[in-house]
Design an enzyme around this catalytic site. Structure first.
Site, mmCIF file in Angstrom:
data_model
loop_
_atom_site.group_PDB
_atom_site.id
_atom_site.type_symbol
_atom_site.label_atom_id
_atom_site.label_comp_id
_atom_site.label_asym_id
_atom_site.label_seq_id
_atom_site.Cartn_x
_atom_site.Cartn_y
_atom_site.Cartn_z
ATOM 1 N N ASP A 188 0.862 -1.192 0.000
ATOM 2 C CA ASP A 188 0.000 0.000 0.000
ATOM 3 C C ASP A 188 0.892 1.234 0.000
ATOM 4 O OD1 ASP A 188 -2.314 1.753 0.323
ATOM 5 O OD2 ASP A 188 -3.351 -0.038 1.040
ATOM 6 N N HIS B 113 -2.774 3.067 -4.843
ATOM 7 C CA HIS B 113 -2.207 2.637 -3.549
ATOM 8 C C HIS B 113 -0.797 2.097 -3.739
ATOM 9 C CE1 HIS B 113 -5.566 3.395 -0.873
ATOM 10 N NE2 HIS B 113 -6.398 2.777 -1.692
ATOM 11 N N ASP C 141 -8.490 -0.823 -6.311
ATOM 12 C CA ASP C 141 -9.392 0.174 -5.727
ATOM 13 C C ASP C 141 -8.781 1.560 -5.734
ATOM 14 O OD1 ASP C 141 -7.478 -0.902 -3.842
ATOM 15 O OD2 ASP C 141 -8.460 0.301 -2.305
ATOM 16 N N GLU C 142 -9.646 2.541 -5.604
ATOM 17 C CA GLU C 142 -9.276 3.927 -5.317
ATOM 18 C C GLU C 142 -8.070 4.404 -6.127
ATOM 19 O OE1 GLU C 142 -10.863 4.362 -0.749
ATOM 20 O OE2 GLU C 142 -8.847 3.537 -0.966
ATOM 21 N N TYR D 59 -16.666 -4.407 7.633
ATOM 22 C CA TYR D 59 -15.465 -3.627 7.919
ATOM 23 C C TYR D 59 -15.233 -3.595 9.416
ATOM 24 C CZ TYR D 59 -13.871 -2.386 3.360
ATOM 25 O OH TYR D 59 -13.308 -2.475 2.118
ATOM 26 N N TRP E 157 -8.639 -3.111 8.253
ATOM 27 C CA TRP E 157 -7.702 -2.071 7.807
ATOM 28 C C TRP E 157 -7.099 -1.430 9.052
ATOM 29 C CZ3 TRP E 157 -6.827 -2.294 2.768
ATOM 30 C CH2 TRP E 157 -7.825 -2.798 1.938
HETATM 31 C C1 TNX Z 1 -10.929 1.950 1.771
HETATM 32 S S1 TNX Z 1 -11.548 -0.937 1.125
HETATM 33 C C2 TNX Z 1 -9.820 1.270 1.300
HETATM 34 C C3 TNX Z 1 -8.653 1.079 2.185
HETATM 35 C C4 TNX Z 1 -8.857 1.754 3.511
HETATM 36 C C5 TNX Z 1 -10.263 1.483 3.997
HETATM 37 C C6 TNX Z 1 -10.541 1.995 5.358
HETATM 38 C C7 TNX Z 1 -10.603 -0.530 0.013
HETATM 39 C C8 TNX Z 1 -10.613 -1.395 -1.120
HETATM 40 N N1 TNX Z 1 -9.834 0.577 0.126
HETATM 41 O O1 TNX Z 1 -7.497 1.540 1.531
HETATM 42 O O2 TNX Z 1 -7.918 1.265 4.406
HETATM 43 O O3 TNX Z 1 -11.173 2.086 3.101
HETATM 44 O O4 TNX Z 1 -11.788 1.555 5.854
#
Ligand code: TNX
Length: 759
Positions: free
Chosen positions: A191, A262, A325-326, A417, A467
């Site tokens: 990450d 990430h 993700d993200e 979560y 997380w």
């Molecule tokens: C979102 S869940 C993220 C993580 C964070 C988390 C915190 C996901 C795929 N990505 O990078 O740690 O929320 O709840």
């Protein structure tokens, strides 16, 4: 040879005439029929295995029994021998479902028959749950269990990047999964804040990427960091050790290598695989970062393929998690290479570029005989043909995947979560947010209602995610994961119609005692009493309701105000306070039950000033989403905490006028109100707070503007003037649209207010 302790004899003879009570197993078996009498577990017991194949399971059981008994039991091939036996065997009839088993306990012998080795292992876990967690020889009840899992993917995840956890703890975590028949360990290894797996071909990934120069402290967005170097990683030997440890417990370790986002730790080590070339740092703070792997650069893919090759050599899992993700698309929009790739590939936007990225990686992973799984963003711009989806942003991702014939693992934030709060945040350590009680996890149904039966089969199961942004120690991981993962384990294993929350909570209570002996720091938040204030008659009294948790009863409530303790058997319970008070409440078990550990104590400090619990109006009222307790919240004696944005603060999208009637004319020297400054959540301080006073509630004379003592987080708007008044009015001017340079720029900002202080 027969060897029974006198106590056991007594035990078994007393009970022999009756059917045994059900033991508190978690997860609850599919079918359990209680018998009569007991099987004595002593050193005289032999473990029999019907084939060499079962040697590891036999040895595992022997090792567990050895910790309880004076001498290790014998492990022998299956044959008829004298004396008590535990016989492990694999069934050949092909009728038992995968991972299923049957366990028959009779006074003379135990037969554990399973469809496969995993089934034998799960049956052994059931047997272990019938034993005491430590101690000596014992007797276990005669019964017959027929059991199998409802879902194939019963997972737990652990983020070792935000905070690092060593091999010893990872093994303890895996042991917990095994105890509750979970079978997937999702290891989040890379990450922005750290790369945690040794890759031989790219040594800088751990030399550079595993270390950061400090860490964020406190809540998100505050911009506060320490400067303590932090890091750690697993060598390939350690990874192999963990994978083997898990395999011996029939748990598959699913590694996650994050891409394209990430990726800051990787890019700090190898900035050439970014769009800009860097330089970058391993991140100290949490969140989402704009620099990601460059999708236009072929060398990025060679790099990732090399990494994945080493990863696949280490992890036999058929699924490899590639994150997904993200991933912000900002860099790609201005990167010549990414734009050229989009043009040559006919990709219409950056989402399609992300999809290209994932599909190219998928092709590579598939070429090695493996499959990819990724977070639900991998659906955007088109899903790779053989990919499975891990649905975290609600259930839509899983539904979309299943409808298009792709496998999905459900892990929605709402229920899965385990980094969210599990009790009243006032009594919990800082968490990322949310509110997911163990009961809420237990209520989870992994198959979304909108799926038809032929689509539902694509839901492999579900997973709990831990997380660790706000989780720094192994004890804290345990606190967040247990007991919520026990609830999820039952959701995933036990037939739906066998699920029963009240019964689960009862079994959990006994399990807590065992967890304590096992040295697991389970959360008891389930037993928290909520201390909830409400408006009295508007003349300076707060009524406090004690709300019972949905736990086992009969339990008394005990509360204290200052040093006075009161026990009360009746629910609901309410008290009234008129002065500054420290209020504490907890449950008390007077039944002499098994669960002797103290119940957690909830504490709330109520501070009274002239405005507290007086008549108050707010015009207009707060927005519906942030209106818990109504205007009274501003005079409830509790100063809002930053971490309780959803409950203790009131929120508006416009100006508001607040009037407090102090009941009678008072000498005043100070008037103040709290406001929240949390721009990353779109919450901005007011432009202005105009204060006026009145003696009759009709004619108000202005006192002036309150001065802001602005900080990040809670800020105070205050005016200090010596006056006499009965009514105080605060006209609070909302900040309007969010200015450029802040998250949500151009949108209406939020105004968050809390405690009014008049003295
Ligand atoms: C979102 S869940 C993220 C993580 C964070 C988390 C915190 C996901 C795929 N990505 O990078 O740690 O929320 O709840």
């Amino acid at each position: 040879m027969r060897f029974l302790l006198p106590a056991l004899l007594l035990f078994s003879s007393c009970a022999s005439a009756q059917t045994n009570p059900e033991p508190p197993l978690i997860p609850r078996p599919a079918s359990m029929i209680m018998g009569q009498g007991y099987f004595a577990v002593t050193s005289a017991v032999s473990i029999l295995i019907d084939s060499k194949e079962l040697k590891p399971e036999g040895a595992y059981l022997r090792d567990v029994l050895t910790t309880l008994l004076p001498e290790a039991p014998m492990l022998l091939p299956q044959r008829t021998i004298e004396g008590p036996v535990i016989a492990l065997a694999i069934s050949n009839d092909g009728e038992m479902p995968a991972e299923g088993y049957s366990l028959h306990i009779a006074p003379e012998r135990i037969d554990l028959l399973a469809s496969d080795r995993a089934g034998v292992f799960h049956g052994i876990q059931t047997l272990i749950q019938l034993l005491p967690p430590k101690g000596s020889e014992t007797a276990i009840p005669c019964l017959t269990i027929t059991d199998h899992p409802r879902f194939a993917w019963r997972g737990m995840h652990l983020d070792v990047c935000r905070h690092f956890f060593g091999v010893e703890f990872v093994k303890k975590y895996i042991d917990l999964l095994a105890r509750y028949k979970m079978n997937r360990f999702h290891w989040h290894l890379t990450d922005d804040q750290g790369w945690r797996i040794e890759i031989k071909k790219y040594p800088k990934l751990t030399e550079v990427g595993a270390w950061r120069s400090g860490s964020q402290i406190g809540p998100y967005g505050r911009g506060e960091y320490d400067s303590i170097p932090y890091g750690g990683f697993y060598t390939q030997d350690q990874i192999r050790e963990v994978v083997a440890y898990a395999a011996a417990r029939h748990i598959t370790v699913v590694p996650e290598i994050e891409m394209p986002g990430h990726a800051m730790a990787a890019l700090a080590a190898y900035p050439e695989y970014s769009c800009t070339g860097g330089p970058f740092e391993v991140q100290k703070g949490w969140g989402v970062f704009e620099d990601v792997f460059c999708a236009g650069n072929d060398s990025t893919f060679s790099f990732l393929q090399d990494v994945l090759t080493e990863v696949m050599d280490l992890f036999p899992s058929d699924y490899i998690h590639i994150g997904g993700d993200e991933c912000p698309k900002e860099r790609w929009k201005t990167c010549a290479k990414c734009q050229a790739r989009m043009k040559s590939g006919g990709l219409k936007d950056e989402h399609e570029l992300q999809s290209y990225f994932i599909q190219r990686i998928e092709k590579f992973v598939n070429s090695k005989g493996r499959k990819i799984i990724g977070w639900d963003e991998i659906l955007e711009g088109g899903l790779a043909p053989n990919a499975a989806v891990m649905s975290w942003r609600g259930t839509e991702g899983g539904v979309a995947a299943a409808k298009s014939g792709h496998y999905a693992v459900m892990s929605p934030g709402s229920h899965c979560y385990f980094d969210h709060y599990q009790g009243d945040p006032a009594n919990e350590p800082l968490a990322i947010g949310g509110y997911t009680t163990v009961q809420k996890v237990y209520s989870y149904e992994p198959i979304p209602a909108e799926l038809k039966a032929d689509q539902a089969k694509y839901i492999l199961g579900a997973q709990g995610n831990v997380w660790t942004e706000y989780i720094l120690t192994p004890e804290h991981v345990e606190y967040m994961a247990v007991p919520r993962m026990l609830a999820l384990a039952e959701v995933l294993w036990t037939p739906k119609e066998k699920r029963d929350e009240a019964d689960f909570i009862k079994r959990l209570e006994l399990e807590f005692a065992r967890l304590e002996v096992m040295g697991v720091n389970a959360s008891k938040s389930l037993y928290q009493v909520s201390i909830v204030p409400r408006q009295g008659d508007g003349s300076g009294a707060i009524i406090i309701d004690f709300k019972k948790p949905t736990a086992r009863f009969p339990l008394l409530i005990e509360w204290s105000i200052g040093d006075t303790f009161v026990q009360n058997p009746s629910w609901p319970s309410s008290i009234e306070i008129h002065d500054t008070s420290l209020v504490r409440a907890s449950l008390v078990d007077t039944t002499g039950g098994v669960f002797r550990a103290p119940y957690p104590t909830s504490t709330r400090y109520f501070v009274f000033n002239l405005a507290t619990a007086q008549k108050i109006t707010a015009t207009p009222p707060p927005a519906e989403r942030y209106n818990e307790g109504g205007a009274f919240t501003l005079v409830d004696g509790i100063t809002a905490q930053e971490k309780r944005v959803n409950t203790e603060w009131l929120g508006w999208l416009k100006d508001v006028s607040i009037t407090v009637d102090l009941g009678s004319e008072q000498d005043i020297s100070h008037i103040g109100i709290g406001a929240l400054n949390e721009t990353y959540s779109w919450i901005h301080l007011p432009k202005q707070v105009e204060v006026s006073i009145s003696s009759d509630g009709k004619n108000y004379s202005p006192l002036g503007s309150a001065e802001a003592k602005a900080t990040v987080g809670r800020s105070e708007f205050v005016i200090n003037k010596a006056v006499k008044a009965r009514y105080v009015r605060l006209v609070v001017k909302h900040a309007g649209l969010i200015p450029e340079g802040f998250p949500g720029a151009g949108k209406q900002s939020w105004l968050f207010l809390d405690e009014i202080d008049v003295h």
